[in-house]
Scaffold this motif. Structure first.
Motif, PDB file in Angstrom:
ATOM      1  N   LEU A  26      -2.099   1.072   8.928  1.00  0.00           N
ATOM      2  CA  LEU A  26      -1.915   0.670   7.533  1.00  0.00           C
ATOM      3  C   LEU A  26      -0.455   0.735   7.110  1.00  0.00           C
ATOM      4  CD1 LEU A  26      -5.057   2.127   5.797  1.00  0.00           C
ATOM      5  CD2 LEU A  26      -4.472  -0.255   6.154  1.00  0.00           C
ATOM      6  N   ARG A  27       0.300   1.583   7.780  1.00  0.00           N
ATOM      7  CA  ARG A  27       1.723   1.645   7.465  1.00  0.00           C
ATOM      8  C   ARG A  27       2.378   0.304   7.822  1.00  0.00           C
ATOM      9  NH1 ARG A  27       5.201   1.544   5.305  1.00  0.00           N
ATOM     10  NH2 ARG A  27       7.084   2.776   4.991  1.00  0.00           N
TER      11      ARG A  27
ATOM     12  N   PRO B 147      -0.280  -3.159   5.784  1.00  0.00           N
ATOM     13  CA  PRO B 147      -0.951  -2.588   4.606  1.00  0.00           C
ATOM     14  C   PRO B 147      -2.155  -3.398   4.149  1.00  0.00           C
ATOM     15  CG  PRO B 147       1.207  -3.468   4.045  1.00  0.00           C
ATOM     16  CD  PRO B 147       1.125  -3.446   5.533  1.00  0.00           C
ATOM     17  N   LEU B 148      -2.176  -4.674   4.440  1.00  0.00           N
ATOM     18  CA  LEU B 148      -3.322  -5.482   4.016  1.00  0.00           C
ATOM     19  C   LEU B 148      -4.258  -5.771   5.187  1.00  0.00           C
ATOM     20  CD1 LEU B 148      -1.498  -7.849   1.531  1.00  0.00           C
ATOM     21  CD2 LEU B 148      -2.864  -5.824   1.020  1.00  0.00           C
TER      22      LEU B 148
ATOM     23  N   ALA C 113       3.735   1.432   1.140  1.00  0.00           N
ATOM     24  CA  ALA C 113       3.210   0.496   2.145  1.00  0.00           C
ATOM     25  C   ALA C 113       2.688  -0.752   1.439  1.00  0.00           C
ATOM     26  CB  ALA C 113       2.100   1.142   2.949  1.00  0.00           C
ATOM     27  N   ARG C 114       2.647  -0.719   0.105  1.00  0.00           N
ATOM     28  CA  ARG C 114       2.143  -1.838  -0.686  1.00  0.00           C
ATOM     29  C   ARG C 114       0.729  -2.219  -0.273  1.00  0.00           C
ATOM     30  NH1 ARG C 114       6.221  -5.306  -3.638  1.00  0.00           N
ATOM     31  NH2 ARG C 114       8.157  -4.168  -3.425  1.00  0.00           N
ATOM     32  N   THR C 115      -0.145  -1.231  -0.156  1.00  0.00           N
ATOM     33  CA  THR C 115      -1.538  -1.556   0.099  1.00  0.00           C
ATOM     34  C   THR C 115      -2.131  -2.137  -1.176  1.00  0.00           C
ATOM     35  OG1 THR C 115      -2.185   0.659  -0.532  1.00  0.00           O
ATOM     36  CG2 THR C 115      -1.862   0.276   1.798  1.00  0.00           C
ATOM     37  N   GLY C 116      -3.171  -2.919  -1.027  1.00  0.00           N
ATOM     38  CA  GLY C 116      -3.804  -3.527  -2.192  1.00  0.00           C
ATOM     39  C   GLY C 116      -4.563  -2.490  -2.996  1.00  0.00           C
TER      40      GLY C 116
END
Lengths: 286, 403, 607
Positions: A271-272, A275-276, C115-118
């Protein structure tokens, strides 16, 4: 050498079990953008449905379609009564399904108590050198593969599948050409739940039915879907094999705790960098 | 099946509580058990045993000549409820003695509260051992108590090589410690061990490791559904013929009912009580139980532990002529004994644990057990060594071996 | 005092009144009730931490109980060791709890936000974090001095609330405990409310309403989100410290699903985004279950809570305080009434010049914008294909081209909305290619996207203030700048009107006003005239021409008449590449330009 082969085979079966438990979640997430936090409880629903059917004298193999059907009907009801009304409200959908998961858990405790007799696993094993492996878990590799292929064909070749993908990719356009997207969504959610029900039923000999059984799957299933990203089907398959299978291999050579740590550490690492999800830059869509 | 018994039981409990509440009670006892939620297979039986014991005591004249009143709380298998209801019982209902708890964490939540409030507390469940507190009495068997017999028995029966498979929390890690100790003392060898998180359902990696380690027997200690899942997978892999399985917690709930006959046959269980124990007290106890609660569910050892606890307290209170905290504890520390369904039990004054029988039983194909060995009046060795509440009344804590 | 003023003071005055009541009356309470009610207040504080993150920040965290539990454990470890020395336990329990909660939240927050995760991934990750903690702590054993963390057996012998110092200080009785928790929670609440009323809270609100726009205003969105998360983690940790002292015992079950479930329920019952609603929800639910008691209903708590959550989410969206607020609104003057008599915007050259000269005094002279070999790919599509262009002040620049020519993409790559795949962007002499969007904005580049982006819940004046504050970071100065722009837009009377009720055209003007508040040196307008009347378009054209005398301005426009009135340099893009450049007059006679507008030949002939 025999050990390595036995480990690889059983790890593949571990990953397959994880994948079987995850596909329904991935389908709903991929096609509706909804994370169903009650997914684990739908698995439990399927397990109890199959268990009850076998207790009524239905052969196990026939109890599986019964479980799938019942879970689908229940899933459709949930979609119509709850999910549909919250469409576009992502957090609210999650909270509502979370509430549903706890309500279902408690209902199972009330109806079935906390322990039910298991149905036992077929007493068959194969030998690899001096190592012996139970056949039924290995069979799950085939089951997982057929599930993947089945869902892939359902979504790419059937009229429903095209409608479902159209409805999620360009909702207004789909409506304009006469696709009833709310009916499609009901069906999608029902199929996702049916897949969960299938998982609960087919895994029943391995994972006995208990009210809290959903809980055992959800953490890893959620993470697999999150790591998989937008290309849910192929992404989930890849992350289930990589993360679940990897954890199982580590468990076999080190300790179970090390296997779990590997799983979570790999999740963080992936995820690092993605991230999507790992599939966020892939070209194809399923 | 289980559902209907819950309903019947809780109505009965409610009625008993209401009925006894109207009498002019002198002694008031608090009972906190998990009547609902995931742990209720134990909690309901513990509570039933308490009601049954109080009924018998009241029928025989009660405590100090007056009937005993019971206040029941449902901890809902949630730990925070233990903290809350212990305070409720003490602050609002002003109980004289508390019977409560199944998990070790529930005991640890209760212990500081009763210690501060000076209320005697009975903990009745098999556990990993090591609890030591002036206010606390343990009537279940401890890990060292059970393991001391099981491991020597297993080494003799199967051979010297042991594989340990335990849950990754105190019960598992401390039990594993004792397996190492007793294996070393008796010429055995631990050839492998693995600790599992609570959510593990897939045992394939462990089965591989067990086969690679080639033990003579496996000590399998996972809890609840995890245990039955493991036993099924173990049997399906065809390992049962070559490797024995022993356990100190198999059969403590109703695992033997859940597991399929093929997987359950021949599994060695080791407990302070089995329903199949043969003595007059047990015969009477089982008969009363079946008359009141039905015979669908096997009686668990935790229920007998509660039954023993209530009786021991009543004996002590009647002996000293008071339900006052200090006096009752003094009475209990006189080393009183009691003819229990699991044989004669007696309190060790120093450690507040029981000397009691330990049974070894073998699973049969009809979801039951055959008792194959009885060890009489086994002491809680580790607890007696580490804990001396007569010499050091201020001693309080939870001791872990090897630290 | 008018009702309006009274209403505005509620969030301070009502809690204060309650605290005074508790101080006066706590001694007379039934000790058992006091004991139980203490936990409700602690849960309220915990729920407030979620409301900070979710109600204000817009991120649903299911990990607040994790920070709560971690804060509790850490606070307890410190207190077990230090309280015997000092007597007082609160000075250890609370700061240590808050600190550890904040640190844990900072670590998790860093991972999530940077990390700019949603948003969905964020919720799942926080939930997983809690569940993983629950699993891991079952076997986590550690001895620190006198403190023993014993895995699933938990941690015992945690000191209660000891107020006195020195040896022999006793822990508080239930009534005093209640008072202590109420006072500490009230202080935490008032502190947080006051803080969130300030600029930080407003920025957080903007991020919740429109994250992209907040960053386009030059706010470092990640940083603010992280700080907010950290603050909430600290509050949760503080609540955890209070809980540890109240229960005298901690165990992994603090990280359990059941525990985590209650927190959003409290927030939803009270009303999301209100902060005080968290306490209302916790007290109400605690009170009702206390009143119902244990017994048959108590046993089905999980079922009831699960169903409650579903019903709350579906039917009671605003919670109790939200409903009360709606009631109060009826008695308040209608600020939005002024929206009805809004006059069309008239651009006054003198006013605009003054604003632009003031801006120049602060931000320096105009800068040029250059792209060198700029590249952007989306899979097989290349909307910006090695484009090298240069723009400077003095004359307006128009960017035209048929649909799909890559005009908007070019703009978005320049400001950083899309990361470029190659090439360079220069602002003046500065290479901004690798800067994040907010830093490009702060360096002097400002963009107005195709759709007007305003913060609907904020008033017109607040919208402008948010933009102005981003540059000056001084409230007074931001007030001056935003008032000047407000006046320029002719919206003085509409300053209190909420941006949501403005018409599409008015929102365009407000958005343009926000861009000007940033004192940009390069302005990018994407179809600014869309949705405007003919008169408004004329005024806009005048404004653009005026602005071009002071800064570099680039306009994307489909309306060729508008492009003609700008009378500036025109750049034609086609299939992501530079097609041609020149004046309108020159392009009008270029056959190739007409060709690329195939099918729109008639329209193009008007060029």
């Amino acid at each position: 050498m025999d050990y390595l082969f036995a480990v690889l085979l059983s790890s593949l079966s571990s990953a397959s079990i994880l994948l079987i438990a995850t596909i329904g979640l991935a389908v709903v997430f991929g096609l509706m953008g909804v994370i169903n936090l009650a997914h684990g409880e739908f698995i439990m629903f399927g397990a109890y449905a199959a268990l009850t059917a076998t207790q009524q004298g239905v052969p196990f193999i026939l109890s599986i379609p019964i479980a799938v059907l019942l879970t689908m009907i229940f899933g459709a009801l949930v979609e119509i009564l709850i999910i549909r009304r919250l469409y576009g409200r992502m957090f609210d959908t999650m909270l509502a399904t979370w509430g549903l998961s706890l309500a279902l858990y408690q209902c199972a405790v009330i109806i079935f108590g906390t322990v039910s007799p298991g149905i036992g696993m077929p007493q068959m094993s194969i030998a690899i050198g001096e190592y012996s492996l139970a056949v039924y878990p290995l069979l799950m590799i085939v089951v997982a593969a057929s599930m993947l292929i089945g869902v892939y064909y359902l979504l790419t070749k059937s009229v429903y599948g095209m409608k479902a993908r159209a409805a999620i990719q360009v909702p207004h356009m789909a409506r304009a050409i006469g696709i009833n997207s709310s009916n499609t969504n009901t069906l999608t959610f029902a199929i996702g739940c049916g897949l969960a029900g299938f998982a609960g039923a087919v895994l029943l000999p391995i994972v006995p039915a208990t009210p809290s059984m959903g809980f055992a799957f959800v953490i890893k299933s959620f993470l697999i879907v999150v790591v998989a990203g937008p290309v849910t089907l192929a992404g989930s398959a890849l992350s289930a094999i990589g993360m679940g299978g990897g954890a199982s291999v580590i468990s076999s050579f080190m300790t179970s705790v090390a296997g779990d740590i590997f799983f979570f550490a790999l999740t963080l690492l992936l995820l690092r960098f993605y991230p999507l999800g790992i599939s966020s830059r892939w070209r194809f869509k399923l | 099946m289980i559902k209907s018994s819950i309903k019947r039981v809780s109505v009965a409990a409610l009625l008993t509580a209401l009925a006894s509440g109207t009498a002019f009670a002198d002694a008031k006892i608090g009972a906190i058990f998990d009547l609902t939620g995931g742990l209720n297979i134990y909690g309901i039986q513990q509570n039933n045993a308490l009601q049954l014991a109080v009924e018998e005591i009241n029928a025989k004249g009660g405590v100090l000549g007056k009937p005993v009143e019971v206040v029941t709380y449902d901890a809902q298998s949630e730990l925070s409820k233990y903290t809350q209801y212990t305070n409720t019982a003490i602050l609002r209902d002003k109980i004289d003695v508390l019977f409560a708890g199944l998990t070790s964490s529930s005991r640890e939540a209760i212990r500081p509260i009763v210690r501060k409030a000076k209320v005697p507390y009975f903990y009745s469940s098999l556990y990993e051992g090591g609890a030591c507190d002036k206010q606390t009495f343990v009537t279940g068997s401890s890990a060292s108590q059970q393991m001391s017999k099981l491991i020597t028995w297993g080494l003799k029966k199967y051979g010297p090589k042991i594989y340990i498979m335990a849950p990754d929390y105190n019960f598992g890690t401390i039990s594993a410690h004792w397996i190492h100790e007793f294996a070393k003392a008796n010429g055995g060898e631990v050839v492998g061990e693995d600790f599992l998180a609570l959510t593990v359902t897939d045992y394939a990696p462990i089965l591989q490791k067990i086969q690679a380690a080639k033990p003579d027997f496996v000590v399998a200690l996972p809890v609840g559904a995890n245990q039955t899942g493991f036993l099924e997978q173990f049997a399906a892999a065809g390992l049962k013929d070559s490797i024995g399985i022993v356990s100190t917690n198999y059969g403590s709930g109703n695992q033997q009912v859940v597991v399929s006959p093929e997987a359950g046959k021949g599994i060695i269980a080791n407990q302070g009580y089995f329903m199949q124990v043969e003595n007059p007290e047990n015969e009477e106890f089982v008969q009363k139980w079946h008359a009141k609660f039905g015979s669908e569910v096997p009686i668990v050892s935790g229920a007998v532990d509660v039954w023993n606890a209530v009786h021991l307290w009543a004996i002590a209170a009647n002996k000293v002529g008071s339900v006052d905290n200090d006096k009752v504890i003094e009475g209990l520390e006189k080393g009183i004994s009691f003819d229990a369904p699991n044989g004669k039990v007696s309190i060790d004054p120093k450690s507040h644990h029981l000397n009691q029988n330990i049974y070894i039983a073998e699973g049969n194909t009809s979801h039951g057990f055959n008792i194959i060995e009885t060890y009489k009046s086994v002491p809680a060795v580790f607890e007696n060594e580490t804990c001396d509440l007569v010499a050091n009344p201020g001693q309080a804590g939870h001791y872990v071996p090897g630290q | 005092m008018t009702f309006e003023n009274l209403y505005k003071s509620f969030k301070y005055s009502l809690p204060l009144a309650l605290v005074v009541m508790v101080i006066a009356g706590h001694g007379a309470m039934d000790p058992y009730l006091a004991y139980v009610a203490t936990s409700w207040v602690i849960f309220g504080l915990l729920a407030m931490s979620l409301d900070l993150v979710w109600g204000r920040g817009g991120v649903l965290s299911l990990g607040q109980t994790a920070f709560y539990g971690l804060g509790g454990y850490f606070g307890a470890v410190v207190a077990v060791n230090m309280a015997p020395v000092t007597g007082n336990s609160l000075i250890w329990l609370l700061p240590a709890g808050a600190l550890f909660g904040a640190i844990a939240a900072a670590l998790v927050g860093y991972l999530i936000f940077y990390a700019r995760t949603g948003p969905l991934q964020t919720t799942i990750l926080t939930y997983t974090f809690t569940l993983v903690l629950w699993t891991l702590t079952q076997s986590f054993k550690l001895t620190v001095g006198d403190a023993v963390i014993g895995g699933d057996n938990g941690m015992s012998n945690i000191p209660g609330y000891i107020l006195g110092f020195g040896e022999g200080a006793e822990s508080a009785d239930p009534n005093l405990m209640f008072l202590i928790v109420v006072v500490i929670s009230a202080l935490a609440y008032l502190g947080v409310v006051r803080f969130m009323d300030g600029s930080f809270g407003r920025i957080i609100d903007c991020i919740r309403l429109d994250e992209e726009k907040a960053e386009l205003l030059g706010y470092d969105v990640r940083k603010f989100q992280l700080y907010n998360f950290l603050l909430a983690g600290g509050v949760a940790g503080l609540a955890g410290g209070l809980y540890a002292g109240w229960a005298n015992y901690l165990n992994p079950s603090i990280f359990s699903v059941q525990e985590a479930l209650l927190v959003p329920i409290y927030v939803l019952v009270g009303g999301r985004g209100t902060l005080s609603g968290a306490f209302v929800g916790a007290l109400l639910i605690g009170g009702v279950s206390f009143w119902l008691g244990g017994g048959a209903i108590g046993g089905q708590t999980t079922l009831i809570l699960g169903i409650t959550l579903i019903i709350l989410v579906m039917f009671l969206k605003k919670g109790l305080l939200g409903a009360l607020d709606d009631l109060c609104q009826r008695f308040l003057p209608d600020y939005n009434a002024a929206a009805r008599d809004m006059k069309p915007v008239e651009v006054d050259s003198a006013v605009v010049s003054k604003i632009m000269l003031d801006a120049e005094a602060v931000a320096g002279p105009a800068k040029s914008l250059q792209s060198r070999d700029l590249l952007k790919r989306f899979g097989g599509v290349v909307p910006v294909d090695h484009v090298s262009l240069s723009f400077g002040p003095g004359t307006p620049h128009s960017l035209i081209g048929p649909n799909g020519a890559g005009k908007s993409s070019y703009l978005k790559v320049c400001v950083g909305l899309y990361p470029q795949d190659g090439g360079q962007i220069l602002l003046g002499d500065q290479d901004i290619s690798s800067l994040p969007m907010y830093e490009r904005v702060r360096a002097g580049i400002a963009v107005k996207n195709q759709k007007p982006q305003v913060f609907p819940e904020l008033s017109v004046q607040e919208n402008l203030w948010m933009a102005a504050y981003s540059m000056s970071r001084e409230p007074e100065k931001a007030g001056e700048v935003s008032s000047a722009i407000l006046h320029m837009l002719g919206m003085d009377k509409q300053r209190e009107v909420s941006a949501a009720v403005l018409s599409h055209g008015q929102q365009q003007w407000l958005d343009i006003g926000m861009v000007l508040c940033l004192a940009p040196r390069v302005i990018l307008f994407d179809e600014p005239a869309a949705g405007m009347t003919n008169e408004e378009t004329r005024e806009l054209s005048k404004l653009v021409r005026l602005l071009s005398q002071y800064v570099t301005i680039i306009v994307i426009e489909h309306d060729m008449e508008f492009v003609r009135t700008l009378d500036g340099a025109v750049t034609v893009l086609h299939q992501g590449r530079l097609f041609t450049q020149g004046s309108i007059a020159k392009l009008r006679n270029d056959e190739r330009v007409l060709d690329i507008y195939l099918g729109r030949r008639a329209h193009v002939q008007n060029l």
